[in-house]
Design an enzyme around this catalytic site. Structure first.
Site, PDB file in Angstrom:
ATOM      1  N   GLN A 187      70.202  20.044  80.279  1.00  0.00           N
ATOM      2  CA  GLN A 187      70.348  20.472  81.822  1.00  0.00           C
ATOM      3  C   GLN A 187      71.478  19.581  82.507  1.00  0.00           C
ATOM      4  O   GLN A 187      71.699  19.848  83.613  1.00  0.00           O
ATOM      5  CB  GLN A 187      68.966  20.327  82.596  1.00  0.00           C
ATOM      6  N   GLY A 208      74.339  24.252  73.999  1.00  0.00           N
ATOM      7  CA  GLY A 208      75.579  24.949  74.301  1.00  0.00           C
ATOM      8  C   GLY A 208      75.264  26.104  75.386  1.00  0.00           C
ATOM      9  O   GLY A 208      75.876  26.009  76.427  1.00  0.00           O
ATOM     10  N   THR A 248      76.977  24.005  56.696  1.00  0.00           N
ATOM     11  CA  THR A 248      78.492  24.192  57.352  1.00  0.00           C
ATOM     12  C   THR A 248      78.570  24.659  58.965  1.00  0.00           C
ATOM     13  O   THR A 248      77.429  25.230  59.425  1.00  0.00           O
ATOM     14  CB  THR A 248      78.881  25.651  56.676  1.00  0.00           C
ATOM     15  N   CYS A 334      60.772  28.194  77.979  1.00  0.00           N
ATOM     16  CA  CYS A 334      60.163  28.309  76.748  1.00  0.00           C
ATOM     17  C   CYS A 334      58.553  28.657  77.057  1.00  0.00           C
ATOM     18  O   CYS A 334      57.859  28.817  75.918  1.00  0.00           O
ATOM     19  CB  CYS A 334      60.308  26.904  76.201  1.00  0.00           C
TER      20      CYS A 334
END
Length: 410
Positions: A187, A208, A248, A334
């Site tokens: 945050q 992100g 990856t 959440c």
């Protein structure tokens, strides 16, 4: 006000602590790497070199925003993974040195659950209380440190009440005792100034989708020297990301995070001024027209875009239903699907009715003044209507002290 209402699109999004829209500039930067795809770890041809170059530029941009070296940043799927890796990784690597971890009761659930998992593995965890304003008491932290303490984890900015912890002072205490310091900055990254060197931070988690980048990408800063931090990886495989996080790296997502970091570095100061003004307008308009409004968390030591208010004598869920043209939260995104009150608010030791009547407003880059004025008006009118239907509100109006009432159980 009627004209202002016509200028906005409904519903109004005021839940920027839960997620953010991907900035158009971020999306534009990502698109070429969806079309001209390659594996950034394929170093035998130009396609791989181009992808690798894009990933490394993104890494540099993320590092620059926290005054770190690019080699100290690894990409992850988000802050939940970063927090898990930081806490479990340090605990497992240094378990022969000590088995004690310190964290705070108001941390994000992924930090608390990582610590609870480690308790099943034989670690001892101290969960510190916070003061009524949500800020950690540093003397309590000092007194909790033992010769077995190997890690302290304290979030930089709380996801529900927006308070900013005294991170630099906490980091200094940790380093004076030879303890690693981790902070969940999901945050905070891109919202406030962060300097991992000055703040004595050893590990820092990044998300992100909290800073206008896409979901599915995050990062973890891991200090390389003075002291060097080592981790036991949670994901094994090809040894990517310095062996800390195999798999990856998704080039488009990493590019998106890098571009979001670049934009944040450019606009943060100016953006915070504008967002803080909007938050103050919202708070002042609500307070001006509604009695009995309680602020949760310290107002000064707080990020610009957060406002968490309780409206006594009504339930948070009924407020949410009454203001369905506002996208707000009655708790952490959440956990807000649960009817249980927020454990963060419970940790502030406030009255139970305040826990149940809290609303979190999250203001961000794309919030307008017109939306804020609309939100304030809708909140005021809705709370007034709900209180008119509340027998408790009627008793308060008549001067009854609800704390002195003894309720009969049926």
């Amino acid at each position: 006000m009627e004209q202002e209402k016509r200028q906005i699109n409904l519903p109004v999004f005021l839940d920027y602590q839960s997620t953010t829209k991907t900035d158009d500039r971020v999306l534009e930067a990502m698109m070429p790497y969806f079309k001209q795809f390659s594996n950034p770890h394929s170093r035998s041809h130009s396609f791989g070199w181009k992808a690798e170059s894009a990933v490394e530029l993104a890494r540099e941009r993320v590092a620059s925003l926290i005054n770190a070296e690019a080699k100290e940043v690894i990409f992850t799927s988000g802050a939940t993974e970063s927090n898990n890796l930081a806490i479990k990784g340090v605990a497992n690597f240094y378990k022969n040195k000590g088995n004690h971890i310190i964290t705070v009761r108001t941390e994000h659930k992924c930090v608390l659950d990582s610590c609870r998992y480690l308790e099943t593995e034989g670690f001892h965890v101290t969960y510190l209380d916070v003061q009524k304003n949500g800020i950690l008491d540093l003397e309590l932290l000092k007194s909790s440190i033992t010769d077995k303490t190997i890690l302290v984890s304290v979030m930089m900015v709380n996801n529900e009440i927006g308070v900013i912890q005294p991170i630099e002072k906490i980091g200094k205490i940790c380093h004076e005792h030879g303890i690693f310091f981790h902070t969940d900055a999901a945050q905070a990254f891109g919202k406030i100034s962060i300097d991992v060197k000055k703040m004595n931070i050893d590990l820092l988690s990044i998300s992100g989708h909290k800073i206008y980048a896409p979901m599915g990408i995050g990062a973890l800063y891991i200090r390389k020297r003075q002291p060097r931090v080592r981790l036991t990886p949670m994901i094994n495989g090809g040894g990517q990301e310095r062996g800390m996080r195999s798999g990856t790296v998704p080039t488009p997502l990493a590019v998106g995070l890098g571009e979001a970091a670049r934009i944040a570095q450019e606009v943060m100061e100016e953006e915070n001024i504008r967002i803080r003004e909007l938050r103050d307008i919202l708070y002042n308009e609500i307070k001006k027209h509604l009695p009995y409004v309680v602020l949760n968390g310290d107002y000064e030591q707080r990020i610009a875009g957060n406002l968490n208010l309780s409206f006594p004598y009504v339930e948070g869920e009924s407020i949410i239903m009454a203001i369905n043209n506002l996208a707000v939260s009655s708790g952490s995104a959440c956990t807000s699907a649960s009817l249980e009150p927020s454990y963060v608010l419970r940790a502030l030791n406030i009255e139970k009715d305040l826990e149940h009547s809290s609303i979190r407003f999250g203001i961000g880059r794309f919030t307008t003044r017109e939306e804020i004025l609309y939100a304030a008006e809708l909140i005021v009118s809705s709370i007034k209507k709900l209180r008119e239907m509340s027998p408790l509100w009627e008793m308060v109006q008549e001067g009854v002290d609800l704390n002195n009432i003894k309720w009969d159980a049926h």
